[in-house]
Scaffold this active site. Structure first.
Site, PDB file in Angstrom:
ATOM      1  N   CYS A 157       0.857  -1.185   0.000  1.00 57.11           N
ATOM      2  CA  CYS A 157       0.000   0.000   0.000  1.00 57.11           C
ATOM      3  C   CYS A 157       0.897   1.239   0.000  1.00 57.11           C
ATOM      4  CB  CYS A 157      -0.906   0.012   1.220  1.00 57.11           C
ATOM      5  SG  CYS A 157      -1.885   1.534   1.362  1.00 57.11           S
ATOM      6  N   ASP A 204      -0.190  -5.672   0.672  1.00 53.48           N
ATOM      7  CA  ASP A 204      -1.495  -6.004   0.108  1.00 53.48           C
ATOM      8  C   ASP A 204      -1.391  -7.400  -0.481  1.00 53.48           C
ATOM      9  OD1 ASP A 204      -2.925  -3.606   0.607  1.00 53.48           O
ATOM     10  OD2 ASP A 204      -1.952  -2.644  -1.098  1.00 53.48           O
TER      11      ASP A 204
END
Length: 127
Positions: free
Chosen positions: A31, A38
């Site tokens: 992220c 992520d």
């Protein structure tokens, strides 16, 4: 940035249209806001050009290495999805291609992002 030069292709083995689907269940990126990892699944579906038209398919080990090049990249879900689509279209020139990214939930929200290229084959319209 992710490295599209990792993508290798081989000649399409058929002159008859067909759909290929590759699924990566271990995709990771970062992220760009929080720096947290992520995690997601990446589904790539495509119809290669016919072999007589110079069509090619992406080689799986190279696709895996390409996906791994996102691992430490600070990048939004939408940018991941569009980058994969654009890089695969540039490498293969398919008749049709769809990239679906399915992201693990964080904070009670899960996301799915779709990006396509070309005309969707009739049998795939509902997907």
């Amino acid at each position: 940035m992710p490295d599209a030069t990792l993508l290798d292709c081989f000649p399409t083995p058929s002159d008859t249209p067909f759909v290929i689907e590759h699924v990566n269940e271990e995709f990771t990126s970062v992220c760009p806001v929080t720096g947290h990892p992520d995690f997601g699944d990446i589904v790539v579906r495509f119809v290669p050009r016919a072999g007589k038209d110079g069509g090619v398919c992406v080689e799986l080990k190279s696709l895996k290495l390409y996906f791994q090049s996102f691992r430490n990249e600070g990048i939004y879900y939408e940018a991941v999805t569009n980058a994969i689509r654009d890089d695969l279209v540039a490498a293969m020139g398919p008749v049709w291609l769809q990239v679906v990214t399915i992201w693990r939930g964080r904070g009670g929200i899960r996301s799915v992002v779709r990006a396509t290229h070309g005309e969707v084959p009739g049998e795939w319209v509902a997907i």
